[in-house]
Each structure stands twice: as structure tokens, then as C-alpha cells.
Design an enzyme around this catalytic site. Structure first.
Site, PDB file in Angstrom:
ATOM      1  CB  SER A  83      -0.960  -0.027   1.194  1.00  0.00           C
ATOM      2  OG  SER A  83      -1.915   0.991   1.087  1.00  0.00           O
ATOM      3  CG  HIS A  97      -5.087  -2.255  -0.766  1.00  0.00           C
ATOM      4  ND1 HIS A  97      -4.572  -1.634  -1.891  1.00  0.00           N
ATOM      5  CD2 HIS A  97      -4.613  -1.552   0.296  1.00  0.00           C
ATOM      6  CE1 HIS A  97      -3.838  -0.596  -1.507  1.00  0.00           C
ATOM      7  NE2 HIS A  97      -3.842  -0.535  -0.205  1.00  0.00           N
ATOM      8  CG  ASP A 126      -6.265  -2.868  -4.476  1.00  0.00           C
ATOM      9  OD1 ASP A 126      -7.182  -2.217  -3.945  1.00  0.00           O
ATOM     10  OD2 ASP A 126      -5.088  -2.489  -4.508  1.00  0.00           O
TER      11      ASP A 126
END
Length: 430
Positions: A177, A408, A355
Site C-alpha cells: 500500500s 489490496h 483491488d
């Protein structure tokens, strides 16, 4: 008091101070039955001349061959999310048991997918204010991407000076991320530093790399996943000129189309589009595990076991967005990837294909912009004769991979992600 006695007392204070900051071995954790089947160390490393900033870490030795296996520094994104998220959900040797909270310490169970089966891992709470990391005094300088690069590098130098047996181990930096902004710059900082670290490369999952580009790529991703109609997509492309972030204020038609787009996707879970978008306090939801983690980390017995300094923080939160003032001063990390490639460092960049926050289309786009030739073209990578995702390798030692059905972060497909990591870290084809 005699000079000799005074000297001895000073020596004792220094020794105690050193041990307080060199980490403590944790043999039992509340919620886990019996002694831990792996070696866990927790502690703080002081940053700065006065060591006012105290960065908290969890260090887990490799369960295979810690003397020779790679050493991985793992950073969780946010910025401001605790590395406990990575440890308990993504790639650590223990995980929370899914059960409704009843007031007692949530249970922990062993995992089969831990990356510590083939690597030593430092899970670092950063920046200050994330997880159990804290500052003894108010910060003089605002926290920033570039500032964090310096602090993490200082952490690493000090940690290795206290764990010199890991100096020669192959060293990697990893994260996911928002770590996509910090990790490439950190690799560059380590590479140009004078400190002798056996740097080999880095690994990033669903990395935020250029936020404007990633937001723009959400629209073609939504279209490809049949979340918006052909007509809406074609109109948006034409009228917004494929720029959906910095829209001309006079382009009212584009704003109208973006509103129509938002109506289609606003109830989606953008972190994994197949999962429901629900309250984390609901036991019916996948995200309820985050609530269990909060209960676990705020239990007094847990803090005692982890050797957390009493009174250092108030309530532990998974992501401390409210109390961390952050300067996002790296706008794009693509140039850092390019420099790391030129310097010859290996990299593994992977994306969960469900994601929407960081669509794989955006990651593929910036990788293509590096203009490196393909050495191993697009192909499925397999686990037990089943497709686990797709991969491609470039001449700059960069491997790109998708993880089929993942979101994600690695928590959505930890087994597949673990096998991918094991193959890559062992220098085998995926």
C-alpha cells in the site's frame, strides 16, 4: 560515595539502559496456548541525537536457518498503520482466530503461510504515532515521506549494530500500500549509505506509486470489471480526456459523468471488490478481524507480554490517521524504482487483481514506463496445477505478478502470496 562505587552504579545504569533498548525475547503471548513455536523479540530503537523518537518493532527469526536466511524489514502502509497488521494478517506465524469477542483476550493460532518459514522479519511500527511507536517530546519537524526514509535508515543501522550476527544476511525491504512511496526511496538511501548492509532488493504489494495515476486508472478498471457501462466509460474517456482527478472547473459535463460513475461504485469495498462493504464491528464481516486485533492489542496482559513502555501511548489503533500530521512530499516513486533498477537491485511487485484502490492497470503502466525489455513474457503462475495469478519478468531484475482473487493486501490470499514470496526469495521462477 567513593569514585569506584559511583563508577559501578553508572556502569549498571548503562547496562540496564542498553538492555532496555536492545529488545526482549517474548516466549508467551496472551491468547496463544503454550510457548511460542518461533523466536519473537520486541523492543524500541531510539531515533535522533536525543533518541526522543522511540520506534517499536517485532522481530521474528526464520524458522528454517536464521544464520543464513534473508533478513526482511517489513513496513505497513497508511501512512500510520501498525505493522501488527502485517504480522497478524499477512505474513506472520500467528493469526487471530475468527470468533465473536466475549471480553476475554482474543485467541491466536499458528499459520501455515508465514514468510518466517524462509526469512527473518522485522515488523516496524512507523512513522512515530503508528502502533506502539511514540515520541517522548512533541516533534519539532513534521513527519514526511523523505523524513521517514532517513528515520527508518537510522533505525536499521542501530538495530543491526545490536544484532550484528545478521550483518551478512541478504537484506530486503518489503511493504504494501502506501509503503510503495517510502520503500523505493529507502532502498536508494541504504544503497548510497556507508553502512555495510547486504542489500539485495525489495518487494512491494499493491504499492501506491503515483496517486494521480492510480486514481485515474480506477475508471478503466471499473469498466473492465463491469462495474460501469460501456456508454458511461466511453463518454468519460472522451469528455474528461482520460483525466478524472484534476478536472477543468469549466468542464461541467465531465463532473456530471464522474457523479454518475460515483453512484455506480460508492457502495463497493474498494480494497476487495468482491467483499461486502460493511462495518468492522459486525461479526458477519471479513473486516471484523480488525476489531479483534484492536481488542487484543489494547489488553493490558498483551502490552505487558510485548514489553510496551507503560504510559507511552493511549489507545492502540490499527491506523492512526487522526493524530499523525503528515507531509506527502514524494509525489511519485517511479524515479526511485528506475534508480534502483540501474543499481541492479532485484524487485518483486505484486497486485491483488480485485483491488480497486491500486488497480493492477496502474502498476503495469508505471512498470511499462521504465522501458525495460521483457525477459519472461506474460504467463500464468501455478500452484498445484491451478492458476494462482499471472507474471512477467523484466531485464532490470523486476518481476511483476498478479494474485488471482486477492485484494489490496496479502491477507486476502495469504497462502498464494506466501508461495510466491518463497519462490522469488529463493531466486526460483514463480
Amino acid at each position: 560515595m567513593s569514585l569506584t562505587l559511583e563508577f559501578l552504579l553508572l556502569l549498571i545504569v548503562l547496562v540496564l539502559s542498553y538492555h532496555a533498548h536492545s529488545g526482549s525475547i517474548v516466549k508467551f503471548l496472551p491468547g496463544f496456548e503454550g510457548p511460542l513455536p518461533f523466536e519473537l523479540e520486541t523492543g524500541y530503537i531510539g531515533i535522533g541525537e536525543e533518541e526522543e523518537v522511540q520506534l517499536f518493532y517485532y522481530f521474528i527469526k526464520s524458522e528454517k536457518n536464521p544464520k543464513e536466511d534473508p533478513l526482511l524489514l517489513w513496513l505497513t502502509g497508511g501512512p500510520g498503520c501498525s505493522s501488527l497488521t502485517g504480522l497478524l494478517f499477512e505474513n506472520g506465524p500467528v493469526a487471530l482466530k475468527f470468533e465473536v469477542y466475549n471480553g476475554s483476550v482474543p485467541s491466536l493460532v499458528s499459520t501455515t503461510y508465514s514468510w518466517t518459514k524462509m526469512a527473518n522479519i522485522i515488523f516496524l511500527d512507523q512513522p512515530v504515532g503508528a502502533g506502539f511507536s511514540y515520541s517522548r517530546t512533541p516533534l519539532v519537524h513534521k513527519i514526511s515521506d523523505t523524513g521517514e526514509v532517513k528515520r527508518i535508515y537510522e533505525f536499521l543501522q542501530k538495530w543491526l549494530s545490536k544484532h550484528q550476527q545478521f550483518f551478512s544476511n541478504p537484506f530486503y525491504v518489503g511493504g504494501d500500500s502506501y509503503s510503495g512511496m517510502v520503500v523505493p526511496a529507502l532502498v536508494q538511501e541504504i544503497a548510497k549509505g556507508n553502512y555495510q548492509i547486504n542489500l539485495q532488493g525489495y518487494i512491494l504489494g499493491n504499492p501506491i506509486t503515483d496517486t494521480e495515476s492510480e486514481q485515474n486508472y480506477q475508471i478503466p478498471y471499473a469498466h473492465g470489471m463491469t462495474l460501469i457501462s460501456d456508454e458511461l466509460y466511453e463518454s468519460m474517456k472522451r469528455i474528461c480526456k482520460e483525466n478524472y482527478v484534476n478536472v477543468d472547473a469549466l468542464n461541467t459535463k465531465c463532473y456530471k459523468l464522474i457523479k454518475d460513475y460515483q453512484k455506480c461504485i460508492h457502495k463497493l469495498n474498494k480494497y476487495h471488490i468482491l467483499l461486502p462493504d460493511c462495518d468492522i464491528t459486525s461479526p458477519d464481516c471479513f473486516l471484523y478481524m480488525y476489531s479483534l486485533m484492536t481488542f487484543w492489542a489494547n489488553d493490558k496482559s498483551v502490552r505487558g507480554a510485548l514489553q510496551v513502555t507503560k504510559g507511552s501511548i493511549g489507545e492502540w489503533v490499527q491506523c492512526n490517521y487522526k493524530n499523525i500530521s503528515y507531509n506527502y512530499d514524494i509525489k511519485s516513486s517511479v524515479a526511485y524504482h528506475m534508480k534502483n533498477s540501474i543499481d541492479g537491485y532485484r524487485s518483486l511487485i505484486y497486485n491483488g487483481d480485485h483491488d480497486m484502490m491500486v488497480p493492477f492497470l496502474a502498476t503495469q503502466a508505471w512498470i511499462s514506463s521504465l522501458n525495460y525489455s521483457i525477459t519472461d513474457d506474460w504467463r500464468p503462475w501455478m500452484i498445484n496445477d491451478q492458476i494462482a495469478g499471472y507474471t512477467r519478468t523484466y531485464s532490470n531484475k523486476m518481476t511483476f505478478a498478479t494474485i488471482k482473487g486477492s485484494g489490496h493486501t496479502a491477507e486476502y490470499k495469504p497462502n498464494e502470496t506466501s508461495i510466491m514470496f518463497k519462490r522469488w526469495i529463493s531466486r526460483q521462477p514463480l
